[in-house]
Scaffold this motif. Structure first.
Motif, mmCIF file in Angstrom:
data_model
loop_
_atom_site.group_PDB
_atom_site.id
_atom_site.type_symbol
_atom_site.label_atom_id
_atom_site.label_comp_id
_atom_site.label_asym_id
_atom_site.label_seq_id
_atom_site.Cartn_x
_atom_site.Cartn_y
_atom_site.Cartn_z
ATOM 1 N N GLN A 95 -7.843 -64.528 20.100
ATOM 2 C CA GLN A 95 -7.583 -65.817 19.461
ATOM 3 C C GLN A 95 -7.967 -66.896 20.469
ATOM 4 N N GLY A 129 -2.980 -72.932 9.601
ATOM 5 C CA GLY A 129 -2.611 -72.138 10.766
ATOM 6 C C GLY A 129 -2.503 -72.971 12.023
ATOM 7 N N ASP A 187 -9.172 -70.424 11.453
ATOM 8 C CA ASP A 187 -8.198 -71.112 10.614
ATOM 9 C C ASP A 187 -8.899 -72.405 10.226
ATOM 10 N N GLU A 237 -3.872 -69.083 2.808
ATOM 11 C CA GLU A 237 -3.934 -68.116 3.893
ATOM 12 C C GLU A 237 -4.389 -68.745 5.209
ATOM 13 N N THR A 238 -4.494 -67.889 6.230
ATOM 14 C CA THR A 238 -5.052 -68.240 7.534
ATOM 15 C C THR A 238 -5.994 -67.110 7.949
ATOM 16 N N SER A 239 -6.517 -67.201 9.140
ATOM 17 C CA SER A 239 -7.406 -66.161 9.652
ATOM 18 C C SER A 239 -6.712 -64.803 9.726
ATOM 19 N N HIS A 240 -5.394 -64.806 9.788
ATOM 20 C CA HIS A 240 -4.632 -63.556 9.853
ATOM 21 C C HIS A 240 -4.944 -62.641 8.663
ATOM 22 N N ALA A 276 -10.118 -66.415 15.360
ATOM 23 C CA ALA A 276 -9.901 -65.027 15.759
ATOM 24 C C ALA A 276 -11.268 -64.368 15.781
ATOM 25 N N ARG A 334 -7.449 -59.807 9.550
ATOM 26 C CA ARG A 334 -7.233 -58.992 10.754
ATOM 27 C C ARG A 334 -7.795 -57.580 10.618
ATOM 28 N N HIS A 394 -10.977 -67.768 5.007
ATOM 29 C CA HIS A 394 -9.762 -67.490 4.232
ATOM 30 C C HIS A 394 -9.644 -68.403 3.021
#
Length: 127
Positions: free
Chosen positions: A6, A63, A58, A35-38, A19, A41, A31
């Motif tokens: 990150q 995020g 993000d 949402e976020t970049s998570h 990320a 994953r 995203h």
């Protein structure tokens, strides 16, 4: 296989959290809402294992990325500008872009398949 990294990139006057994992041709993962970049994953790891450099920012206002105060700074053109800025910061000429939900609308004219869009993308068309 290592986990994703990150980091923060200064792009267009704001700080964007990204990320990233892997090495090879660049794949940008965008995203959707809310949402976020998570959300990417698992795809970061899979794309890295397949020989790609996967990056999931993000997007502005989400995020750990900064949120411009002016609501007019959240247009599709601003987001495309951020994506071009990311490629410039990474010294990349082009990328494959994968977007989910409204993320698929952020980069131009994708070829859509259900809720996900896949499109080779070159920022020269956006400059």
């Amino acid at each position: 296989m290592s986990a994703f990294n990150q980091s923060i990139l200064e792009i267009n006057g704001i700080r964007l959290s990204v990320a990233a994992q892997g090495a090879g041709p660049l794949v940008l993962l965008l995203h959707g809402f809310p949402e976020t970049s998570h959300a990417w994953r698992h795809q970061l790891a899979a794309l890295s294992a397949a020989g790609f450099r996967a990056l999931a920012p993000d997007l502005r206002g989400y995020g750990a990325s900064e949120s411009p105060e002016n609501p007019q700074q959240y247009s599709s053109l601003d987001i495309v500008g951020d994506l071009v800025g990311i490629l410039d910061a990474l010294a990349e000429a082009d990328a494959v872009v994968v977007g989910n939900d409204w993320g698929q609308l952020s980069h131009g004219r994708p070829r859509s398949c259900g809720q996900t869009a896949f499109a080779p993308w070159s920022p020269s068309a956006c400059r």
